[in-house]
Design a protein around this motif. Sequence first.
Motif, PDB file in Angstrom:
ATOM      1  N   ILE A   1       0.844  -1.207   0.000  1.00  0.00           N
ATOM      2  CA  ILE A   1       0.000   0.000   0.000  1.00  0.00           C
ATOM      3  C   ILE A   1       0.871   1.246   0.000  1.00  0.00           C
ATOM      4  CG2 ILE A   1      -1.746   1.279   1.290  1.00  0.00           C
ATOM      5  CD1 ILE A   1      -2.739  -1.465   2.327  1.00  0.00           C
ATOM      6  N   VAL A   2       1.951   1.223   0.779  1.00  0.00           N
ATOM      7  CA  VAL A   2       2.871   2.357   0.810  1.00  0.00           C
ATOM      8  C   VAL A   2       3.475   2.582  -0.569  1.00  0.00           C
ATOM      9  CG1 VAL A   2       5.097   3.148   1.700  1.00  0.00           C
ATOM     10  CG2 VAL A   2       3.393   2.206   3.275  1.00  0.00           C
ATOM     11  N   VAL A   3       3.915   1.502  -1.212  1.00  0.00           N
ATOM     12  CA  VAL A   3       4.495   1.607  -2.550  1.00  0.00           C
ATOM     13  C   VAL A   3       3.450   2.127  -3.539  1.00  0.00           C
ATOM     14  CG1 VAL A   3       5.416   0.284  -4.503  1.00  0.00           C
ATOM     15  CG2 VAL A   3       6.258  -0.151  -2.190  1.00  0.00           C
ATOM     16  N   GLY A   4       2.251   1.584  -3.476  1.00  0.00           N
ATOM     17  CA  GLY A   4       1.195   2.001  -4.395  1.00  0.00           C
ATOM     18  C   GLY A   4       0.835   3.462  -4.283  1.00  0.00           C
TER      19      GLY A   4
ATOM     20  N   GLY B   1       5.441  -4.279 -11.801  1.00  0.00           N
ATOM     21  CA  GLY B   1       5.935  -3.102 -12.505  1.00  0.00           C
ATOM     22  C   GLY B   1       5.913  -1.821 -11.699  1.00  0.00           C
ATOM     23  N   VAL B   2       6.200  -1.908 -10.393  1.00  0.00           N
ATOM     24  CA  VAL B   2       6.144  -0.710  -9.549  1.00  0.00           C
ATOM     25  C   VAL B   2       7.482  -0.451  -8.864  1.00  0.00           C
ATOM     26  CG1 VAL B   2       3.643  -0.776  -9.163  1.00  0.00           C
ATOM     27  CG2 VAL B   2       5.157  -2.090  -7.663  1.00  0.00           C
ATOM     28  N   VAL B   3       8.571  -0.870  -9.499  1.00  0.00           N
ATOM     29  CA  VAL B   3       9.896  -0.669  -8.909  1.00  0.00           C
ATOM     30  C   VAL B   3      10.183   0.818  -8.719  1.00  0.00           C
ATOM     31  CG1 VAL B   3      12.360  -1.038  -9.246  1.00  0.00           C
ATOM     32  CG2 VAL B   3      10.759  -2.837  -9.868  1.00  0.00           C
ATOM     33  N   GLY B   4       9.799   1.652  -9.684  1.00  0.00           N
ATOM     34  CA  GLY B   4      10.017   3.085  -9.551  1.00  0.00           C
ATOM     35  C   GLY B   4       9.296   3.672  -8.354  1.00  0.00           C
TER      36      GLY B   4
ATOM     37  N   VAL C   1      11.220   2.765  -5.133  1.00  0.00           N
ATOM     38  CA  VAL C   1      12.371   3.646  -4.925  1.00  0.00           C
ATOM     39  C   VAL C   1      11.908   4.978  -4.342  1.00  0.00           C
ATOM     40  CG1 VAL C   1      14.192   4.948  -6.103  1.00  0.00           C
ATOM     41  CG2 VAL C   1      13.769   2.568  -6.718  1.00  0.00           C
ATOM     42  N   ALA C   2      10.794   5.498  -4.854  1.00  0.00           N
ATOM     43  CA  ALA C   2      10.259   6.764  -4.336  1.00  0.00           C
ATOM     44  C   ALA C   2       9.829   6.618  -2.880  1.00  0.00           C
ATOM     45  CB  ALA C   2       9.087   7.219  -5.196  1.00  0.00           C
ATOM     46  N   ALA C   3       9.215   5.489  -2.533  1.00  0.00           N
ATOM     47  CA  ALA C   3       8.785   5.264  -1.153  1.00  0.00           C
ATOM     48  C   ALA C   3       9.987   5.194  -0.214  1.00  0.00           C
ATOM     49  CB  ALA C   3       7.955   3.989  -1.071  1.00  0.00           C
ATOM     50  N   CYS C   4      11.044   4.537  -0.665  1.00  0.00           N
ATOM     51  CA  CYS C   4      12.260   4.493   0.160  1.00  0.00           C
ATOM     52  C   CYS C   4      12.866   5.886   0.299  1.00  0.00           C
ATOM     53  CB  CYS C   4      13.270   3.532  -0.457  1.00  0.00           C
ATOM     54  SG  CYS C   4      12.827   1.782  -0.304  1.00  0.00           S
TER      55      CYS C   4
ATOM     56  N   TRP D   1      -9.441   2.210  -5.454  1.00  0.00           N
ATOM     57  CA  TRP D   1      -9.617   2.819  -4.134  1.00  0.00           C
ATOM     58  C   TRP D   1      -9.481   1.778  -3.026  1.00  0.00           C
ATOM     59  CZ3 TRP D   1      -9.679   6.528  -7.441  1.00  0.00           C
ATOM     60  CH2 TRP D   1      -9.709   7.853  -7.031  1.00  0.00           C
ATOM     61  N   THR D   2      -9.922   0.547  -3.289  1.00  0.00           N
ATOM     62  CA  THR D   2      -9.823  -0.511  -2.276  1.00  0.00           C
ATOM     63  C   THR D   2      -8.376  -0.936  -2.073  1.00  0.00           C
ATOM     64  OG1 THR D   2     -12.058  -1.324  -2.743  1.00  0.00           O
ATOM     65  CG2 THR D   2     -10.536  -2.844  -1.659  1.00  0.00           C
ATOM     66  N   LEU D   3      -7.672  -1.241  -3.157  1.00  0.00           N
ATOM     67  CA  LEU D   3      -6.302  -1.738  -3.038  1.00  0.00           C
ATOM     68  C   LEU D   3      -5.368  -0.689  -2.440  1.00  0.00           C
ATOM     69  CD1 LEU D   3      -5.729  -3.769  -6.338  1.00  0.00           C
ATOM     70  CD2 LEU D   3      -6.084  -4.656  -4.026  1.00  0.00           C
ATOM     71  N   LEU D   4      -5.522   0.553  -2.842  1.00  0.00           N
ATOM     72  CA  LEU D   4      -4.623   1.605  -2.370  1.00  0.00           C
ATOM     73  C   LEU D   4      -5.111   2.260  -1.077  1.00  0.00           C
ATOM     74  CD1 LEU D   4      -3.622   3.366  -5.730  1.00  0.00           C
ATOM     75  CD2 LEU D   4      -2.498   1.480  -4.529  1.00  0.00           C
ATOM     76  N   GLU D   5      -6.283   1.845  -0.595  1.00  0.00           N
ATOM     77  CA  GLU D   5      -6.867   2.393   0.631  1.00  0.00           C
ATOM     78  C   GLU D   5      -6.958   3.917   0.563  1.00  0.00           C
ATOM     79  OE1 GLU D   5      -5.017   0.919   4.169  1.00  0.00           O
ATOM     80  OE2 GLU D   5      -5.723  -1.138   3.836  1.00  0.00           O
ATOM     81  N   LEU D   6      -7.533   4.403  -0.516  1.00  0.00           N
ATOM     82  CA  LEU D   6      -7.684   5.837  -0.718  1.00  0.00           C
ATOM     83  C   LEU D   6      -8.946   6.338  -0.032  1.00  0.00           C
ATOM     84  CD1 LEU D   6      -6.743   5.913  -4.510  1.00  0.00           C
ATOM     85  CD2 LEU D   6      -5.286   6.572  -2.581  1.00  0.00           C
TER      86      LEU D   6
END
Length: 362
Positions: A9-12, A43-46, A49-52, A273-278
């Motif tokens: 979720i943090v990465v998303g 496909g969310v490696v970028g 990196v931003a989350a880190c 909205w469900t997966l990302l808990e928006l």
Amino acid sequence: MSPVERARIVVGNAGLTRSTTERVVELDSVETAELLRWCADDGVVGLAVAACGSGTLILTETSGDPLLDRFHDALRRCLVADAVAVSAVTALTAAGVDHRVLKGVATARLDFPTPELRVFADADILVERQRLGEALHVLDAAGLRRVDAPVRGWWEQRFGRAVELRGAHDGELDLHLSLGSGFFATRCDEQTMWSAPPDTFTIGGVEMRALGGPYRLLHACLHAELGRNSGWRGVRDVAQMILGADVDLRTTVQIATESDADGVVAAAIRRTWTLLELSTEHPAAEWARAHVCPARQLAEIEAHRSGGWRAQARGTWRALPWRDRGPFVAGIIAPSTANLRGRNLRRRDHLAGLVPRIGRRR
């Protein structure tokens, strides 16, 4: 919820404007390895990196920096895809073949604050059906050659979805003829789509023409909800366009409704909205929650999710005018010899594989 699930979720949400996620997640070495595999698959490696970089994700790495290694590999693939897009757009433009750059190459530039957040592995370009033969000829001369033989040339131009091409350094170009597949591709008003003004961006001094924002969002919703390999990158595209790029949702809904795809758009937004808990206090989430999917669309969505290409073919058949149904089935029953050879099939084996499935369907 496990630490890895919280990390997803943090990465998303990484770099997403108006995100409500403020948690910090720290993973041990085993959890880090699991998350990195997921990042590569989806496909969310970028975004990882931003989350880190923002401090919301803390990874424990046993040796080296595997996240950056994966990120650099992904960026190299992006550069190859960019080079393919530049070659293809240059050739198509010189030949006067109208086109639109789709998905990663366009979305990374037009919708994300910085392109490296949205990595991709290939280039995607849309051309008009009546220009397919010309486009393939032009691209072949530019060093981009198709991978598989068509079912039938006339069938591909009338009913096909995309043609896969390969170029230098194993670069891939998917030459699209529609935004989706099955029922939902057939129902889309392509004439209106092509007449809509494009959005533009440049790569290496070459101007790229992409779909306008409302059509990009429609395509992202179709891909996120119906694409088998869209993963979290697909839902993040939807969230990014609505929350980050402020794409005109009302126009997208209008286009989707006219194309019998509003149910897909609503389902994609609910899933995002469900997966990302928006936060559900947003007009997009409120509309999607209140939307009632028409029965026909609901049936097609369920069939598309569970039935593979055969369900998609049945959906296409149901959406076609009666005059086109016979030719559509004829191409499936009697593909070209080259197409069968490419699939290592004899004609009688192909037919034998169709007969029992038709019988079971009945």
